[in-house]
Design an enzyme around this catalytic site. Structure first.
Site, PDB file in Angstrom:
ATOM      1  N   ASP A 287       7.543 -48.534   8.636  1.00 19.47           N
ATOM      2  CA  ASP A 287       7.364 -47.096   8.789  1.00 19.47           C
ATOM      3  C   ASP A 287       8.724 -46.458   9.090  1.00 19.47           C
ATOM      4  O   ASP A 287       9.696 -47.162   9.347  1.00 19.47           O
ATOM      5  CB  ASP A 287       6.314 -46.751   9.857  1.00 19.47           C
ATOM      6  CG  ASP A 287       6.735 -47.117  11.268  1.00 19.47           C
ATOM      7  OD1 ASP A 287       7.548 -48.044  11.428  1.00 19.47           O
ATOM      8  OD2 ASP A 287       6.248 -46.492  12.217  1.00 19.47           O
TER       9      ASP A 287
ATOM     10  N   TYR B  85      12.065 -44.497  10.593  1.00 21.90           N
ATOM     11  CA  TYR B  85      12.730 -44.404  11.895  1.00 21.90           C
ATOM     12  C   TYR B  85      12.098 -43.265  12.682  1.00 21.90           C
ATOM     13  O   TYR B  85      11.765 -42.216  12.124  1.00 21.90           O
ATOM     14  CB  TYR B  85      14.220 -44.113  11.705  1.00 21.90           C
ATOM     15  CG  TYR B  85      14.987 -45.180  10.964  1.00 21.90           C
ATOM     16  CD1 TYR B  85      15.089 -46.471  11.464  1.00 21.90           C
ATOM     17  CD2 TYR B  85      15.645 -44.887   9.771  1.00 21.90           C
ATOM     18  CE1 TYR B  85      15.812 -47.455  10.792  1.00 21.90           C
ATOM     19  CE2 TYR B  85      16.377 -45.851   9.093  1.00 21.90           C
ATOM     20  CZ  TYR B  85      16.462 -47.138   9.605  1.00 21.90           C
ATOM     21  OH  TYR B  85      17.181 -48.093   8.946  1.00 21.90           O
TER      22      TYR B  85
ATOM     23  N   PHE C 244      14.825 -47.995   5.334  1.00 19.22           N
ATOM     24  CA  PHE C 244      16.092 -48.519   5.857  1.00 19.22           C
ATOM     25  C   PHE C 244      17.258 -47.533   5.777  1.00 19.22           C
ATOM     26  O   PHE C 244      18.284 -47.733   6.419  1.00 19.22           O
ATOM     27  CB  PHE C 244      16.488 -49.845   5.180  1.00 19.22           C
ATOM     28  CG  PHE C 244      15.534 -50.965   5.460  1.00 19.22           C
ATOM     29  CD1 PHE C 244      15.544 -51.627   6.676  1.00 19.22           C
ATOM     30  CD2 PHE C 244      14.590 -51.346   4.508  1.00 19.22           C
ATOM     31  CE1 PHE C 244      14.645 -52.650   6.946  1.00 19.22           C
ATOM     32  CE2 PHE C 244      13.682 -52.367   4.762  1.00 19.22           C
ATOM     33  CZ  PHE C 244      13.709 -53.023   5.979  1.00 19.22           C
TER      34      PHE C 244
ATOM     35  N   HIS D 100      13.006 -60.340   8.923  1.00 22.66           N
ATOM     36  CA  HIS D 100      13.455 -58.945   8.972  1.00 22.66           C
ATOM     37  C   HIS D 100      14.928 -58.880   9.385  1.00 22.66           C
ATOM     38  O   HIS D 100      15.385 -59.712  10.167  1.00 22.66           O
ATOM     39  CB  HIS D 100      12.587 -58.177   9.982  1.00 22.66           C
ATOM     40  CG  HIS D 100      12.682 -56.700   9.867  1.00 22.66           C
ATOM     41  ND1 HIS D 100      13.698 -55.972  10.444  1.00 22.66           N
ATOM     42  CD2 HIS D 100      11.889 -55.807   9.228  1.00 22.66           C
ATOM     43  CE1 HIS D 100      13.529 -54.697  10.173  1.00 22.66           C
ATOM     44  NE2 HIS D 100      12.440 -54.561   9.427  1.00 22.66           N
TER      45      HIS D 100
END
Length: 222
Positions: A66, A68, A79, A189
């Protein structure tokens, strides 16, 4: 909040889903949220990933969770952050892996990934909105059904795509993808909590470009 518009090609491809009760309920929910709370990204940027990467141009999908949830960070691309915004830790680690993998120098003062999107990298979060300072606050509100549909549609209607799945959440979407038609790249991640557990050294950027070249597609300038 203005009328929700995705992008011409995507509107056509996803047309049947966009008129379902679930999607209409999601849009109604979002209108209320944007009118009463601080929500990221701006309503005009919710579908930026689709606007910068039309369906016909998609080569690679980088799946995030989801947006920031801090001010001035989310702008509709997984990202990525807007110009003049400090790199979040995960993106800094992504840049480090690019440098190591491709032997190139990245500009760590610049975290806007729109150039990737314009080359065919769909920077897709599975949840497209979030409440200020409340991570995953729009989880299970209807976004997952929408983005699952996007992933399935890409898998079914296109060939020789690269799906990049970082972290357990992104990897949980693997069942939506036909691995016989597409390349699926998986790793931990890039968060500082897990990057040293296999993200660093995954070489997903060079692997992606080799795959694209194999199928006569222009490689990405990472």
């Amino acid at each position: 909040m203005k009328k929700i518009i995705i992008e011409t090609e995507w509107d056509q491809i996803l047309g049947d889903f966009l008129i379902t009760k679930k999607f209409i309920a999601l849009t109604d929910f979002l209108k209320k949220e944007y009118s009463t709370k601080i929500i990221y990204p701006k309503s005009t940027e919710i579908f930026k990933a689709f606007q910068l990467t039309p369906f016909s141009k998609v080569k690679i999908i980088i799946l995030g969770q989801d947006p920031y949830h801090q001010k001035n960070q989310a702008h509709g691309l997984s990202f990525s952050v807007p110009d003049n915004t400090a790199l979040p830790p995960s993106l800094r680690n992504i840049y480090q892996e690019i440098e190591s993998d491709l032997k190139i120098k990245k500009d760590f003062s610049h975290g806007n990934l729109e150039s990737w999107a314009k080359q065919g990298v769909l920077l897709l979060n599975t949840i497209l909105t979030v409440i200020d300072n409340q991570a995953a606050s729009h989880r299970k509100k209807g976004w997952e059904e929408f983005t699952d549909q996007v992933i399935k549609t890409l898998s079914n209607q296109k060939e020789n795509l690269v799906f990049i799945l970082w972290g357990n959440y992104a990897r949980s979407k693997k069942f939506l993808i036909n691995s016989k038609k597409h390349l699926i790249l998986e790793a931990p991640h890039p968060s500082p909590l897990s990057a040293y557990s296999g993200f660093f050294g995954c070489k997903h950027f060079s692997q992606s470009n080799r795959y694209l070249e194999k199928y006569h597609k222009t490689k990405i300038n990472w």
